[in-house]
Structures are given as structure tokens and as C-alpha cells.
Design a protein around this motif. Structure first.
Motif, PDB file in Angstrom:
ATOM      1  N   GLN A  13      -1.540 -60.165 -62.639  1.00 24.83           N
ATOM      2  CA  GLN A  13      -0.847 -59.155 -61.822  1.00 24.83           C
ATOM      3  C   GLN A  13      -0.836 -59.550 -60.340  1.00 24.83           C
ATOM      4  OE1 GLN A  13       0.103 -55.869 -63.445  1.00 24.83           O
ATOM      5  NE2 GLN A  13       1.485 -55.925 -61.713  1.00 24.83           N
ATOM      6  N   ASP A  17       2.629 -60.480 -58.567  1.00 25.57           N
ATOM      7  CA  ASP A  17       3.102 -59.548 -57.538  1.00 25.57           C
ATOM      8  C   ASP A  17       3.237 -60.217 -56.177  1.00 25.57           C
ATOM      9  OD1 ASP A  17       3.431 -57.472 -59.271  1.00 25.57           O
ATOM     10  OD2 ASP A  17       1.616 -56.388 -58.709  1.00 25.57           O
ATOM     11  N   GLN A 299      -3.893 -51.583 -59.307  1.00 28.02           N
ATOM     12  CA  GLN A 299      -3.548 -51.124 -57.949  1.00 28.02           C
ATOM     13  C   GLN A 299      -4.003 -52.128 -56.898  1.00 28.02           C
ATOM     14  OE1 GLN A 299      -6.378 -49.950 -55.805  1.00 28.02           O
ATOM     15  NE2 GLN A 299      -4.904 -50.231 -54.148  1.00 28.02           N
ATOM     16  N   SER A 302      -1.821 -55.276 -56.999  1.00 25.21           N
ATOM     17  CA  SER A 302      -0.462 -55.031 -56.509  1.00 25.21           C
ATOM     18  C   SER A 302      -0.424 -54.801 -55.006  1.00 25.21           C
ATOM     19  CB  SER A 302       0.131 -53.788 -57.188  1.00 25.21           C
ATOM     20  OG  SER A 302       0.478 -54.080 -58.498  1.00 25.21           O
ATOM     21  N   ASP A 303      -1.325 -53.968 -54.521  1.00 28.73           N
ATOM     22  CA  ASP A 303      -1.301 -53.658 -53.086  1.00 28.73           C
ATOM     23  C   ASP A 303      -1.776 -54.845 -52.250  1.00 28.73           C
ATOM     24  OD1 ASP A 303      -0.211 -51.172 -53.457  1.00 28.73           O
ATOM     25  OD2 ASP A 303      -2.119 -50.115 -53.491  1.00 28.73           O
TER      26      ASP A 303
ATOM     27  N   GLU B  37       7.762 -49.121 -57.986  1.00 33.34           N
ATOM     28  CA  GLU B  37       6.533 -49.900 -58.195  1.00 33.34           C
ATOM     29  C   GLU B  37       5.987 -49.758 -59.603  1.00 33.34           C
ATOM     30  OE1 GLU B  37       3.469 -49.723 -55.319  1.00 33.34           O
ATOM     31  OE2 GLU B  37       4.848 -49.838 -53.627  1.00 33.34           O
ATOM     32  N   GLN B  39       3.068 -48.765 -60.807  1.00 30.15           N
ATOM     33  CA  GLN B  39       1.796 -49.488 -60.940  1.00 30.15           C
ATOM     34  C   GLN B  39       1.120 -49.241 -62.282  1.00 30.15           C
ATOM     35  OE1 GLN B  39      -0.752 -48.788 -57.517  1.00 30.15           O
ATOM     36  NE2 GLN B  39       0.425 -50.196 -56.248  1.00 30.15           N
ATOM     37  N   CYS B  40       1.315 -48.047 -62.847  1.00 29.16           N
ATOM     38  CA  CYS B  40       0.625 -47.756 -64.116  1.00 29.16           C
ATOM     39  C   CYS B  40       1.444 -48.223 -65.313  1.00 29.16           C
ATOM     40  CB  CYS B  40       0.277 -46.284 -64.237  1.00 29.16           C
ATOM     41  SG  CYS B  40       1.655 -45.207 -64.647  1.00 29.16           S
ATOM     42  N   CYS B  46       0.634 -42.678 -62.117  1.00 32.78           N
ATOM     43  CA  CYS B  46       0.518 -43.070 -60.714  1.00 32.78           C
ATOM     44  C   CYS B  46       1.560 -42.459 -59.786  1.00 32.78           C
ATOM     45  CB  CYS B  46       0.589 -44.590 -60.602  1.00 32.78           C
ATOM     46  SG  CYS B  46       2.203 -45.299 -61.021  1.00 32.78           S
ATOM     47  N   THR B  48       4.329 -43.774 -58.863  1.00 36.87           N
ATOM     48  CA  THR B  48       4.995 -44.771 -58.012  1.00 36.87           C
ATOM     49  C   THR B  48       6.314 -45.265 -58.604  1.00 36.87           C
ATOM     50  OG1 THR B  48       3.768 -46.678 -58.897  1.00 36.87           O
ATOM     51  CG2 THR B  48       2.786 -45.523 -57.027  1.00 36.87           C
ATOM     52  N   SER B 107       4.189 -45.843 -52.420  1.00 34.61           N
ATOM     53  CA  SER B 107       2.726 -45.757 -52.321  1.00 34.61           C
ATOM     54  C   SER B 107       2.309 -45.818 -50.864  1.00 34.61           C
ATOM     55  CB  SER B 107       2.067 -46.893 -53.101  1.00 34.61           C
ATOM     56  OG  SER B 107       2.437 -48.136 -52.575  1.00 34.61           O
TER      57      SER B 107
END
Lengths: 431, 107
Positions: A13, A17, A299, A302-303, B37, B39-40, B46, B48, B107
């Protein structure tokens, strides 16, 4: 543009990403994504849930269709590995013999499961769950008639596997060395509720028990697990979920600063400013924890990818995103916003009896995190409050009738969310 | 198969064809439409993958369940009466031509 060739090591991921975030920001240089797991980047969370249960198909967990990589001009090298890294010449040598120059290198090497340090740990039928191949193996073994499965470790992976296997009708035992489940991650209130759910579903959960040895048959297949005190459990299959180790070998060999993970600064740069590290393998300064931590979550991957891409594009910012996690076990929707470890006060809102509640965690009177069980609104609002730095006192939460949904919505300042620098106007057909 | 239009905050649009049994969220992912996004990964955790269904929409969309309703309290951008989680919008012939607007941030 500061850099023209970016090599990303690791196509999980975090690595995937990063490549996407670079293109979204308008980066036009060369991007090479090296992954040792064919067929290509996939979405990990279903591996212990829907994919394992057989309700989610392999093509559904591919992060993108193959055409994506061509369209985005991302050179994907699945099934290859980095053999060595030459920081002076800024090149990586792959096991396939390919030598790649880089201006920026991104280490997204992830982590690998810890093994069980007991005799018999290498017997056939003792598995761990990390990548697609592990999940495929386990799925096959769980697709037949009922088996006796013992899960070692009551962390997220172990408990999700236990819940999935139980749902498939297997006989499941969980053995955990700590006196409670998810002890590092969750408050006792939530971990007790999760264990109660497993027990109600017929899973035998043994807490505070150590595995001492595994024994197999003449063919080397696992048969018996021995616990401290000598108790023996018959097992056809053992899944070990006792945490992970960051993959730091490449960084170590290249003399980068490493601790429990590749040590990075707030912009996720390693001790070599041309090299970044992120995701499971990176140890970064967290304003939420007040120290360097490693975080294993989608999370975080990704972030952090957005943060690394911004830095490579010459617009660096500090990584401050609010961590969040989730787990699904049976009908339990477990969500965690922020970091709840190190709290000194908790307030529980909702109804423990009907299984819908949230535990608000405070440190020094400040909200640091919220753990929610089947209360998704609390989770989302808590993430928003933590992102905005909004103050919420324990006294407020303790007031009768307190409901996050009734709080006036505070404007959120997204944490340095990168802006789109490219536009797309196209008509595409996905067959 | 349905044609789905994603309108970005800066006014640009991306139109893609999405096959059942995908969702509006996955249609964006499969076609590399920025701005979602998820994310989940589409399990309504999430928030998003938030979108605003176009105000003039008359296509039949499924009723929002209580989980989606709850998750929408946590979106990064303001929730409105047109807010939906795109992971909870299945794609089929009946929503051919759907227009959704993407929020400024997820987010």
C-alpha cells in the motif's frame, strides 16, 4: 521538478500509493515500483477477512487493473527484489540484474511476521498470514471440512483469522500470552468485549498462556501444541499472529539510521536526504504519540505516501495525520481514531450491554483517541475533532445525554492534503 | 454497464463506463479518477469516498442505511442532503448517466 527518477522499493500500500500520489501531483519523471510479490499491488485487509472466507475474489483485491500502470507510466517490476543499494552512485541493483539510477529512493519495504520462538515452529501446518500467497494457502486449508485451528496471538490478525475460521465452521482456539487480547492496542473495555464475542461464538480463548512447543507426526505435520503447565491441544493447523518485524535489511546494509524500523524525520526522510521511508518499515516522529513510532495500517501507508510525494515534488510538509485503524470480527465493527495508548483517563459512552459503545481516552485532560464498537459516527467525528485539534474535555463527555452527533461541526483543516495539480479530461472505458 | 460522471471541484469532469457489480467508488479506482481515497477499500469504515450526488439527479439510488448515515458524520468536507458514500452505491443499468460531485478533500 526536483527529481526525475524515483525508485520505490516495495509495492505494498505504501509504495503503490507513493507512485500514485506522485502522478496525481503532476510528477512527470520516471517512476519504478519494485515488488517481490507477484502479481502486483493488492489490498491487504481482506486477506484475513473476506478473501480468507472466499467471499472476496482475487481480482477484487488488486489495487488497480494492469492497464493502470501503462496509463500512468508507472514501471511495475513485480517479482523482483533489490540486491544492493549504492548511495554514492545513487543506483539500486536488482536480483534480476537490472541496475536502476535514482534521484530519490523510497523505501516501502513493509514488515514480515514474527515467528514463534519454540521447538516445532517450522512444522508443516504452522502458518503466518502476511501476503496474498499466505492467504491463498490458508484459504485452501480452511475451505474443506472442519479442522482444529489454533491461533497464536490475540492481536488484530489473529482475532480476524479466528473469527473468519469460526464463521466457516472450524473448531478454533486462540492462545494469547498477555492477560488480555489486543493489550498493546486497546483499552480493557474494548478488548474484553471482543473476547466475549469470540467466546459467545464458540471460540476457546486462552489468555495469559505461553506456547512452549509444537509436535508433529512422522511426516512433519503439526499435531499438538503444548502450553505452559503442560496442557496439550490437538491441532491440524496453527496460525501464528504474534506481531511483525520491519524489513530494515536494505537500509542497514546501506548504513542508514535504523532502530525498530528505518528512522525518518517529520518529512519521512531517512538519514540520507535523497532517501525516504514510509509505511510499516518506517519509524517516524509522531505528534500524537509524542515520540518516534512505527504504525502498521492502511491509513498510515496512504497518508505517508502523500507526504513523501509532496517532498519529492519540492513541497515538503510534516506528517501529522491522525492515525486510525479498523477491524471487523463477526458483526463487530471496531474502529480506533487517534492513539489510545498512554491515556490516564477514559470515559465510556453508549451501551456495553447492546454492544454499541465508544471509549474516549484522555491524557492530561486532552482527548487522544476514541475506540468505537458499532458506533461509526463517533469514530468519524472523533477523527475530525482530532485532526482539527478541537478540545473535548472528559467532563463534557461525561455529561448525561452527551452525543458527538449533536456537537456543532467545527471546520476541519485537512492535514496538508496535497492539492491536485493535474486535471484529467478523458473518456475511458474499463472492460 | 453504466456511464458515471465524476465532477471535480475545479470543474473538470471524468466520464467512465463501469460494469456491475462494481460500486461508484470502485469505478473511480478502476479508472484512476482522482479525488476518491476509499482508505478502507469500500467497507463503510472511513468516509473517504464521500461524493455529492447531483442535485438534479432522478436516477434510483438505494436508500441510505444507518451505517452509511453514521459514517457520513465524519467526512472531511461538509455533509449535505446530497452526500453519499460512493462505496455504498452499486453500479447497474438503472444508474446509467449518474453525475456525482467530488468534495475538496477526503481526509
Amino acid at each position: 521538478m526536483a527529481a526525475h527518477a524515483v525508485v520505490v522499493v516495495g509495492a505494498g500500500q505504501a509504495g503503490f500509493d507513493t507512485a500514485c500520489a506522485l502522478r496525481s501531483r503532476g510528477f512527470r519523471g520516471r517512476i519504478t515500483l519494485i515488488g517481490d510479490e507477484p502479481p502486483g499491488p493488492s489490498y491487504r485487509p481482506p486477506l484475513s477477512k473476506g478473501y480468507l472466507a472466499g467471499t472476496v475474489a482475487a481480482e477484487e483485491i488488486a489495487l488497480r487493473p494492469p492497464s493502470f500502470y501503462t496509463e500512468q507510466d508507472i514501471e511495475l517490476l513485480p517479482g523482483d527484489r533489490v540486491a544492493s543499494l549504492d548511495r554514492e552512485r545513487r543506483t539500486v541493483l536488482l536480483e534480476s540484474g537490472l541496475r536502476l539510477p535514482y534521484d530519490n529512493l523510497v523505501l516501502a519495504t513493509g514488515s514480515r511476521p514474527r515467528t514463534l520462538p519454540v521447538p516445532g515452529a517450522s512444522l508443516t501446518g504452522v502458518l503466518s498470514l502476511r501476503g496474498l500467497a499466505d492467504a491463498e494457502d490458508l484459504r485452501l486449508r480452511l475451505s474443506g471440512p472442519p479442522r482444529r485451528l489454533v491461533v497464536v496471538g490475540a492481536g488484530f490478525i489473529g482475532l480476524e483469522v479466528a473469527a473468519t475460521a469460526r464463521g466457516l465452521g472450524h473448531d478454533v482456539t486462540v492462545v494469547e500470552a498477555q492477560p488480555r487480547a489486543l493489550a498493546r492496542a486497546l483499552t480493557p473495555t474494548v478488548s474484553d468485549r471482543i473476547v466475549a464475542e469470540h467466546r459467545e461464538r464458540g471460540v476457546r480463548v486462552l489468555l495469559g498462556r505461553e506456547v512452549t512447543a509444537l509436535f508433529g507426526d512422522a511426516e512433519g505435520r503439526v499435531q499438538v501444541m503444548e502450553l505452559d503447565g503442560g496442557e496439550r491441544i490437538a491441532a491440524d493447523l496453527i496460525v501464528v499472529g504474534v506481531g511483525v518485524l520491519p524489513n530494515i535489511e536494505l537500509a542497514l546494509a546501506a548504513d542508514l539510521l535504523v532502530g525498530d524500523g528505518v528512522v525518518v524525520d517529520a518529512q519521512l526522510r531517512t538519514s540520507d536526504p535523497d532517501i525516504f521511508a514510509l509505511g510499516d518499515c518506517a519509524r517516524f516522529p509522531s505528534p500524537h504519540a509524542g515520540r518516534h513510532v512505527r504504525v502498521e495500517s492502511v491509513q498510515n501507508a496512504s497518508d505517508q505516501a502523500k507526504c513523501v510525494a509532496a517532498a519529492i515534488c519540492g513541497e515538503p510538509y510534516a506528517y501529522t495525520a491522525v492515525p486510525w485503524f479498523w477491524s471487523e470480527q463477526y458483526a463487530l465493527r471496531l474502529q480506533i481514531a487517534g492513539l489510545t495508548a498512554g491515556h490516564d483517563e477514559t470515559v465510556t459512552v453508549g451501551d456495553l450491554a447492546d454492544g454499541k459503545f465508544s471509549v474516549f481516552c484522555f491524557r492530561g485532560g486532552r482527548l487522544t483517541g476514541v475506540e468505537s464498537v458499532n458506533r461509526p459516527a463517533d469514530h468519524g467525528i472523533a477523527r475530525r475533532l482530532l485532526t482539527a485539534g478541537t478540545d473535548l474535555s472528559p467532563e463534557t463527555v461525561r455529561e448525561p445525554g452527551f452525543d458527538l452527533k449533536r456537537l456543532p461541526r467545527t471546520p476541519t483543516t485537512p492535514t496538508a492534503s496535497p492539492s491536485r495539480t493535474t486535471t484529467q479530461e478523458r473518456l475511458s472505458v474499463h472492460a | 454497464m453504466a456511464k458515471i460522471t465524476y465532477k471535480h471541484p475545479n470543474g473538470t469532469v471524468t466520464i467512465v463506463d463501469v460494469q456491475a457489480p462494481n460500486t461508484v467508488m470502485r469505478g473511480a479506482k478502476l479508472n484512476n479518477v482522482d479525488g476518491i481515497e476509499a482508505q478502507c477499500g469500500g467497507s463503510a469504515q472511513c468516509g473517504t469516498c464521500h461524493v455529492y450526488v447531483d442535485e438534479a439527479n432522478t436516477l434510483p439510488l438505494p436508500e441510505m442505511d444507518s451505517v452509511e448515515d453514521d459514517v457520513l458524520y465524519g467526512t472531511a468536507c461538509e455533509r449535505t442532503e446530497f452526500s453519499r458514500l460512493s462505496c455504498q452505491l452499486p453500479v447497474g443499468d438503472e444508474i446509467d448517466g449518474l453525475l456525482v460531485h467530488l468534495p475538496e478533500a477526503q481526509s
